[in-house]
Design a protein around this motif. Structure first.
Motif, PDB file in Angstrom:
ATOM      1  N   TRP A   1      11.531  13.792 -21.592  1.00 48.97           N
ATOM      2  CA  TRP A   1      10.150  13.821 -22.051  1.00 48.97           C
ATOM      3  C   TRP A   1      10.008  14.910 -23.107  1.00 48.97           C
TER       4      TRP A   1
ATOM      5  N   ALA B   1       3.359  16.092 -23.282  1.00 47.23           N
ATOM      6  CA  ALA B   1       4.673  15.442 -23.207  1.00 47.23           C
ATOM      7  C   ALA B   1       4.539  13.970 -22.851  1.00 47.23           C
ATOM      8  N   LYS B   2       5.388  13.173 -23.508  1.00 46.34           N
ATOM      9  CA  LYS B   2       5.440  11.729 -23.260  1.00 46.34           C
ATOM     10  C   LYS B   2       6.884  11.312 -22.983  1.00 46.34           C
ATOM     11  N   PHE B   3       7.020  10.185 -22.302  1.00 45.59           N
ATOM     12  CA  PHE B   3       8.338   9.642 -21.980  1.00 45.59           C
ATOM     13  C   PHE B   3       9.093   9.301 -23.268  1.00 45.59           C
TER      14      PHE B   3
ATOM     15  N   SER C   1       7.464  21.513 -25.599  1.00 50.81           N
ATOM     16  CA  SER C   1       6.621  20.509 -24.931  1.00 50.81           C
ATOM     17  C   SER C   1       5.584  21.167 -24.025  1.00 50.81           C
TER      18      SER C   1
ATOM     19  N   LYS D   1       1.652  16.558 -16.529  1.00 51.34           N
ATOM     20  CA  LYS D   1       1.741  15.633 -15.393  1.00 51.34           C
ATOM     21  C   LYS D   1       3.199  15.510 -14.955  1.00 51.34           C
TER      22      LYS D   1
ATOM     23  N   GLY E   1       6.961  16.615 -26.353  1.00 54.52           N
ATOM     24  CA  GLY E   1       5.722  16.541 -27.116  1.00 54.52           C
ATOM     25  C   GLY E   1       4.587  17.304 -26.469  1.00 54.52           C
ATOM     26  N   ASN E   2       3.413  17.227 -27.111  1.00 57.94           N
ATOM     27  CA  ASN E   2       2.209  17.912 -26.641  1.00 57.94           C
ATOM     28  C   ASN E   2       1.016  16.959 -26.735  1.00 57.94           C
TER      29      ASN E   2
ATOM     30  N   GLU F   1      14.857  11.417 -16.564  1.00 54.25           N
ATOM     31  CA  GLU F   1      14.138  11.013 -17.781  1.00 54.25           C
ATOM     32  C   GLU F   1      14.046  12.172 -18.768  1.00 54.25           C
TER      33      GLU F   1
ATOM     34  N   ILE G   1       6.929  14.305 -13.843  1.00 50.77           N
ATOM     35  CA  ILE G   1       7.962  13.551 -14.553  1.00 50.77           C
ATOM     36  C   ILE G   1       8.977  13.048 -13.531  1.00 50.77           C
TER      37      ILE G   1
END
Length: 199
Positions: free
Chosen positions: A183, A188-190, A171, A175, A185-186, A181, A177
């Motif tokens: 997270w 990163a998402k929730f 990832s 931003k 991806g690239n 949680e 986090i």
């Protein structure tokens, strides 16, 4: 044959321990107890490094084959600050602390993770032309207690990763986090909330 191999690995481990202790002494590293280091750690720069108790570093291919890097690298810049809390383990990572990086307690940082609190270069192309004007932006990073950072992730400047949170392998964290949680991806998402077990 096994006897000879055992002697070889004991000599190898002793050599690494001596080299790491010399590095810590030369760099005035502050620690509660000397960390467990598998391999040889590379520390550059003139900044400050402070370690809690029972910190562990993997710093070789042999110690963590998924890491990809041959050693753990820490660059403290001229006035950087890096603090690593108790019982934290880090494998073959690169940490650039030119401003301020705080890693909490019981944190697990997977193989070949990159943590950068600087852009390395100015965002302005005209300023990048000359070294005296090529001044990068820097901003603190805070990785809170009990987080788990998956292998090959990249954590960029200004980020806070909340307590107990998990970052999926590979990832890119651009931003902050919240606590509890997952997270990935690239960028990163929730993904989902973590339901904590209460014992």
């Amino acid at each position: 044959m096994n006897y000879i191999l055992n002697i070889y690995w004991k000599i190898y481990a002793l050599k690494n321990l001596i080299f790491n202790k010399i590095t810590f002494k030369r760099k005035d590293i502050i620690y509660t107890d000397f960390p467990k280091i598998s391999g040889i750690i590379l520390i550059t720069g003139q900044g400050r490094l402070e370690l809690g108790t029972q910190v562990k570093f993997n710093s070789s291919r042999r110690s963590n084959p998924i890491g990809g890097d041959t050693k753990m690298i820490i660059d403290l810049g001229v006035t950087g600050n890096l603090k690593i809390g108790n019982y934290t383990g880090i494998s073959n990572a690169t940490i650039i602390a030119h401003d301020n990086v705080v890693i909490g307690e019981n944190v697990k940082i997977g193989g070949s993770v990159k943590i950068y609190d600087t852009d390395f270069h100015s965002l302005q192309p005209t300023l990048r032309k000359k070294s005296e004007t090529d001044i990068p932006n820097t901003k603190s990073i805070h990785i809170k207690n009990n987080t788990f950072i998956g292998a090959h992730s990249i954590i960029l400047k200004g980020v806070t990763i909340g307590e107990n949170s998990i970052i999926g392998a590979g990832s890119v964290i651009t931003k902050s986090i919240p606590d509890n949680e997952i997270w990935g991806g690239n960028p990163a998402k929730f993904i989902k909330k973590i339901e904590l077990l209460h014992t």
